[in-house]
Scaffold this active site. Structure first.
Site, PDB file in Angstrom:
ATOM      1  N   LYS A 194     -39.213 -12.167 105.525  1.00 18.27           N
ATOM      2  CA  LYS A 194     -39.634 -13.518 105.146  1.00 18.27           C
ATOM      3  C   LYS A 194     -40.863 -13.392 104.249  1.00 18.27           C
ATOM      4  O   LYS A 194     -41.902 -12.939 104.686  1.00 18.27           O
ATOM      5  CB  LYS A 194     -39.956 -14.362 106.374  1.00 18.27           C
ATOM      6  CG  LYS A 194     -40.288 -15.792 106.001  1.00 18.27           C
ATOM      7  CD  LYS A 194     -40.531 -16.652 107.193  1.00 18.27           C
ATOM      8  CE  LYS A 194     -40.811 -18.081 106.776  1.00 18.27           C
ATOM      9  NZ  LYS A 194     -41.695 -18.244 105.629  1.00 18.27           N
ATOM     10  N   TRP A 195     -40.710 -13.781 103.003  1.00 20.63           N
ATOM     11  CA  TRP A 195     -41.752 -13.616 101.995  1.00 20.63           C
ATOM     12  C   TRP A 195     -42.771 -14.744 102.079  1.00 20.63           C
ATOM     13  O   TRP A 195     -42.421 -15.888 102.344  1.00 20.63           O
ATOM     14  CB  TRP A 195     -41.110 -13.571 100.610  1.00 20.63           C
ATOM     15  CG  TRP A 195     -40.176 -12.419 100.486  1.00 20.63           C
ATOM     16  CD1 TRP A 195     -38.841 -12.406 100.811  1.00 20.63           C
ATOM     17  CD2 TRP A 195     -40.501 -11.099 100.073  1.00 20.63           C
ATOM     18  NE1 TRP A 195     -38.327 -11.151 100.592  1.00 20.63           N
ATOM     19  CE2 TRP A 195     -39.316 -10.328 100.144  1.00 20.63           C
ATOM     20  CE3 TRP A 195     -41.673 -10.494  99.636  1.00 20.63           C
ATOM     21  CZ2 TRP A 195     -39.284  -8.993  99.800  1.00 20.63           C
ATOM     22  CZ3 TRP A 195     -41.641  -9.161  99.283  1.00 20.63           C
ATOM     23  CH2 TRP A 195     -40.452  -8.424  99.371  1.00 20.63           C
TER      24      TRP A 195
END
Length: 194
Positions: free
Chosen positions: A24-25
Site C-alpha cells: 500500500k503506497w
C-alpha cells in the site's frame, strides 16, 4: 475519459487468505487516462492532478499504451523511502513552482490496475485478469511508470508488511482475484501500519 471513481479498500486487522496482495503506497491515488497525445490525471475525489505533475504526464505519453486507463498512485521517493510532504508541496497554484519541483523532486506513477485498453473496458473482468493485462501492457515500461509488486502468497505479503514499515509504505492491500472494478466501493482490504 474521466471521471472514474477509484475502487477503495476497507481497513481490517489481519490480511485475509486467498487474495492477491500488493504494497500500500503512501501517495496520491491517481487514475491516468491516455488517449493518444492527451493525458489526464484524476484524483481519488475526481479532481484534476494533471497540471501538478507534468513529469508524470510526460512519462505516461512515453511509457503507457496509446489508449488506456490505469489506476495507481503518484509518489515521490526520497532517500530510503517515500516523501509524502514533498508530494503535498506539489499542489501549488504557481506553474513556475510546479515546474521547479517537478525537476527537483520528480514524482513516480505506480500502476496497480488496468481499467481500459484500446477501445475495451476491462472493469467487468476479474482483478486477476486485469492484473495480467496490466503486466502485459506495461512489460516494457520504464521510469517514471512502474508496476506495483503483487503476489498470491500470504506469507510474502506478511513479510512485506513487516519489511516495508518505515520506508513510506502504508501497509498491504488484499484484493479478491475474482473482483470486478467497482467504482467508489470499499471492496478491497487493507492492513495499515499503526
Amino acid at each position: 475519459m474521466p471521471p472514474v471513481r477509484p475502487m477503495l479498500a476497507k481497513s481490517v486487522s489481519i490480511l485475509p487468505e486467498g487474495m492477491l496482495y500488493e504494497p500500500k503506497w503512501d501517495g496520491f491515488r491517481c487514475v491516468v487516462f491516455r488517449d493518444g497525445d492527451e493525458v489526464e490525471l484524476g484524483s481519488r475525489k475526481e479532481r484534476p492532478l494533471t497540471r501538478y505533475f507534468p513529469e508524470v504526464v510526460e512519462g505516461a505519453l512515453r511509457e503507457l499504451p496509446p489508449r488506456c486507463v490505469v489506476d495507481g498512485e503518484i509518489v515521490i521517493a526520497s532517500g530510503p523511502g517515500l516523501d509524502f510532504e514533498a508530494l503535498l508541496q506539489r499542489i501549488h497554484p504557481a506553474a513556475s513552482r510546479v515546474e521547479l519541483l517537478a525537476r527537483e523532486t520528480p514524482a513516480l506513477f505506480i500502476a496497480f490496475d488496468l481499467l481500459a485498453l484500446d477501445d475495451e473496458s476491462l472493469m467487468e473482468r476479474p482483478f486477476a485478469e486485469r492484473r495480467a493485462a496490466l503486466d502485459d501492457a506495461l512489460a516494457g515500461a520504464g521510469a517514471p511508470v512502474h508496476r506495483t509488486p503483487a503476489t498470491d502468497s500470504l506469507r510474502l505479503a506478511e513479510r512485506w508488511f513487516r519489511t516495508f514499515e518505515g520506508a513510506g509504505l502504508d501497509g498491504v492491500v488484499a484484493k479478491p482475484p475474482d473482483l470486478p472494478y467497482l467504482e467508489d466501493q470499499r471492496v478491497m482490504f487493507k492492513v495499515k501500519h499503526e
